[in-house]
Design a protein around this motif. Structure first.
Motif: not given
Length: 72
Positions: A21-32, A40-44, A68-70
Motif C-alpha cells: 500500500r506504499m505510494d507510487g514513488a516508493a513502489i517504483a523504487d522497489a521495482l527498480r 499487487t497494489l490498490g488501484l482505482s 486490488m480494490n479496482p
C-alpha cells in the motif's frame, strides 16, 4: 526477501511479487531496486494519481501489475 529470491533462483517458486500500500514513488523504487516479478497494489479511479508512477515503472520494467480494490 532474500530467502524468497533464493527460492525462485532454485526453482522452488515461480515468481516473487511485491504486495503493498506504499505510494507510487516508493513502489517504483522497489521495482527498480529488487527483482520482483510484479506488484499487487490498490488501484482505482480514486487513487490513480497516487499510484500512477508505480504503474508506469512496472510497464517500463516489464513487470506485472495486479490491481486490488479496482472499484474504490
Amino acid at each position: 526477501m532474500a530467502a524468497a529470491f533464493q527460492a525462485r533462483a532454485e526453482g522452488q517458486v515461480g515468481e516473487v511479487f511485491l504486495s503493498t500500500r506504499m505510494d507510487g514513488a516508493a513502489i517504483a523504487d522497489a521495482l527498480r531496486d529488487q527483482p520482483f516479478g510484479g506488484v499487487t497494489l490498490g488501484l482505482s479511479a480514486l487513487n490513480a494519481p497516487y499510484r500512477r508512477r508505480a504503474v508506469a515503472a512496472a510497464r517500463r520494467l516489464g513487470r506485472a501489475v495486479v490491481c486490488m480494490n479496482p472499484l474504490g
